[in-house]
Scaffold this active site. Structure first.
Site, PDB file in Angstrom:
ATOM      1  N   ASP A 122      43.669  34.608  32.885  1.00 17.61           N
ATOM      2  CA  ASP A 122      44.365  33.377  32.504  1.00 17.61           C
ATOM      3  C   ASP A 122      43.508  32.671  31.455  1.00 17.61           C
ATOM      4  OD1 ASP A 122      46.477  33.740  34.311  1.00 17.61           O
ATOM      5  OD2 ASP A 122      45.446  32.657  35.911  1.00 17.61           O
ATOM      6  N   ASP A 141      52.784  34.185  32.599  1.00 13.96           N
ATOM      7  CA  ASP A 141      53.221  33.016  33.378  1.00 13.96           C
ATOM      8  C   ASP A 141      54.241  32.198  32.591  1.00 13.96           C
ATOM      9  OD1 ASP A 141      51.362  33.774  35.327  1.00 13.96           O
ATOM     10  OD2 ASP A 141      49.801  32.460  34.511  1.00 13.96           O
TER      11      ASP A 141
END
Length: 166
Positions: A122, A141
């Protein structure tokens, strides 16, 4: 040249996976873990973290067996079911189809990371001065979130259409 419906589905899913994986390859190669790069001041930053859990790190403390079941096996089964559904359900409207492809593409990209690396990379973070603040997230995401928003919009459009036809 008009693409077949199934080929269009596959291409959209693959495009979502590819964009996510290319972004992660760049981030893994160029940004050190926990390094902070200000893109737009401290409002939009990039910082690489490895998330061994699910959304916002939930489940990162689970045993390896439970992680394997809940973060790899179960998502693969669900994603397979959604792929089967969108390929076989010819009545899906275009917006819902695009939404499901984004959700599946993002889901597959994150499952791929968990399988290959044991965690998901991430790197985006948004902070609008306390009004709105995200956790650290990635392109997959965003794809899943965008797909969910499209599904909600498609649902409202479908209800409006059904109401108009009634």
């Amino acid at each position: 040249m008009k693409l077949s419906r199934t080929l269009s589905i596959i291409l959209l899913i693959v495009a979502n996976i590819a964009i996510d994986q290319i972004s992660k390859i760049i981030v893994r190669g160029k940004i050190a873990t926990n390094e902070v790069i200000e893109v737009i001041g401290d409002t939009f930053i990039m910082t690489k973290v490895e998330n061994s859990g699910a959304f916002l790190g939930m489940g990162s403390e689970l045993s390896p067996t439970l992680k394997w079941i809940l973060l790899l096996i179960l998502p693969v089964i669900v994603l397979g079911g959604v792929i089967y559904y969108i390929i076989t359900n010819k009545t899906l409207d275009r917006l819902s189809l695009i939404a499901f492809c984004c959700i599946v593409g993002g889901g597959i990209a994150n499952v791929f990371d968990r399988f290959m690396y044991g965690s998901v990379t991430d790197f985006f973070h948004i902070d609008l001065g306390g009004v709105f603040r995200t956790g650290i997230f990635n392109v997959a995401d965003m794809s899943v979130s965008f797909g969910m928003i499209l599904l909600i919009i498609a649902s409202f459009k479908q209800k409006k259409l059904e109401k108009a036809n009634a």
